[in-house]
Design an enzyme around this catalytic site. Sequence first.
Site, PDB file in Angstrom:
ATOM      1  N   LYS A  49      30.269  36.856  92.723  1.00  0.00           N
ATOM      2  CA  LYS A  49      29.263  36.400  93.618  1.00  0.00           C
ATOM      3  C   LYS A  49      29.533  36.789  95.066  1.00  0.00           C
ATOM      4  O   LYS A  49      30.750  36.733  95.486  1.00  0.00           O
ATOM      5  CB  LYS A  49      28.690  34.948  93.748  1.00  0.00           C
ATOM      6  CG  LYS A  49      27.294  34.472  94.202  1.00  0.00           C
ATOM      7  CD  LYS A  49      26.521  34.780  92.795  1.00  0.00           C
ATOM      8  CE  LYS A  49      25.076  34.820  93.339  1.00  0.00           C
ATOM      9  NZ  LYS A  49      24.071  34.775  92.158  1.00  0.00           N
TER      10      LYS A  49
ATOM     11  N   GLY B 188       6.988  25.649  90.637  1.00  0.00           N
ATOM     12  CA  GLY B 188       7.421  26.861  91.425  1.00  0.00           C
ATOM     13  C   GLY B 188       6.501  28.163  91.075  1.00  0.00           C
ATOM     14  O   GLY B 188       5.903  28.069  90.041  1.00  0.00           O
TER      15      GLY B 188
ATOM     16  N   GLY C 210       6.632  31.257  92.759  1.00  0.00           N
ATOM     17  CA  GLY C 210       7.280  32.387  93.221  1.00  0.00           C
ATOM     18  C   GLY C 210       7.658  33.511  91.990  1.00  0.00           C
ATOM     19  O   GLY C 210       7.035  33.556  90.980  1.00  0.00           O
TER      20      GLY C 210
ATOM     21  N   ALA D 234       9.818  33.649  89.744  1.00  0.00           N
ATOM     22  CA  ALA D 234      10.312  33.172  88.399  1.00  0.00           C
ATOM     23  C   ALA D 234       9.121  32.349  87.873  1.00  0.00           C
ATOM     24  O   ALA D 234       8.658  32.633  86.822  1.00  0.00           O
ATOM     25  CB  ALA D 234      11.559  32.368  88.476  1.00  0.00           C
TER      26      ALA D 234
END
Length: 421
Positions: free
Chosen positions: A106, A218, A220, A222
């Site tokens: 990451k 949510g 967005g 996803a």
Amino acid sequence: MKEELNPFKISQAQLDSAAEIMNLDKAAHAMLREPMRTLTVNIPARMRDGTTKTFTGFRVQYNDARGPCKGGIRYHPAENIDTVKALSAWMTWKCSLANIPYGGAKGGIICDTKSMNDTELENVSRGYIRSIGRFIGPDKDVPAPDVYTTPQIMAWMMDEYSKMVGHNEFGVITGKPLEIWGSEGRGDSTAMGGMFVMREAVKNMKMDVKKAKIAVQGFGNAGMYAFGLSKRLFRSKVVAVSDSQGGIYVEGGIDYDKLVEVKKKAGTVQAYPGAEKITNEKLLELGVDVLIPAALENQITAANADRIKAKLVLELANGPVTPDADAILFEKGIVDLPDFLVNSGGVIGSYFEWAQNISGYYWTADDVYGKLDTIMTKSYKSVADTQKQYAGKGKKISPRMAAYIVAVSRVAAAMKTRGWY
Ligand code: NAD
């Protein structure tokens, strides 16, 4: 940061629990508790007023026993090394559970993208690649987008890396725009993968996916795709959805196309006509079959876990359920499928992009979705089978622990076979 909220401490505690259940070799456990390599870089970048500002960036390569490291790059004002370390550990388990030939990594830069213009963003992004360029590559470490990084940023980064090595190297980074050989189907691969897992889990729980009532937190990348796909693939009924301003509930089901239009015009799902307005807290507590948290971390905690009524929780967001809530849901008999299984479609889509880049042969969207289905279904089955196997030995374990056991065993086996312990 409070010790119990430190994501790296959480990731180590999760590994420790899995290690105990699976009786992991002590040397392997010690190696897997810490990243293999941690890099902190200073990035000088020219700003719009002609001054030069220095940014701090990170790249953590957690483990590469199974292949090149893989993981996104976040741009965030509160980015810090412990978050990056935790995310790199979770990437290691995610790639291993999906059984794709990668380790985990990451990266991140401490910056506030909202206060930067495109030139500044480009300068910082190219500077980051110049700083970490020697440590990445298609066969070493392959970055991708994450919070506040975009396909355009990936394009600049690929370009800068290609200049450093003296030839085009499309496979050094994934999540690129299609013009420079991103992959078909990468945009909705996270939600699509989540839907394949939902189909398998619902079947295993003897429910009918067509009759399943769903709530999505949510709207967005996803959550919106998950809503649209659940309707397109299975004709399931989404009865509740929310965004940062709150949620809506419609007993008879929400019309997806109408909602997309409303959200586009009014900026919030709450403008949907004829719906009952609900809070985000209430959405989580609805008596639905499937609850899909697809927004933020730490949404189901010890404070509300007792009030969750869904039969299946599908963690499309990263870290929506805290470790103490996890235990409560498990006690209540709610099936909570972990993030690194449910949202692994994103990294699998990235893997497909990289595989196409290094072979130079490009697939159709149908090829991508078909191969994604095969991998997601296998991953889900490996988790369900591991739970069954432990239950047969008289040990009831959660899907999260089962997923850890599958993932950690594969990495440990690769390290053992290579002679690392
Ligand atoms: P996004 O920014 O596109 O969407 C986030 C959504 O959450 C928005 O609709 C926003 O309004 C809503 N939201 C914000 N605060 C909220 C709150 N308090 N309550 C309810 N809704 C709220 O982000 P995304 O890409 O959809 O990512 C969502 C989650 O999925 C994150 O945890 C992310 O790490 C995870 N994830 C995404 C991908 C991907 O490919 N997009 C891949 C893996 C994991």
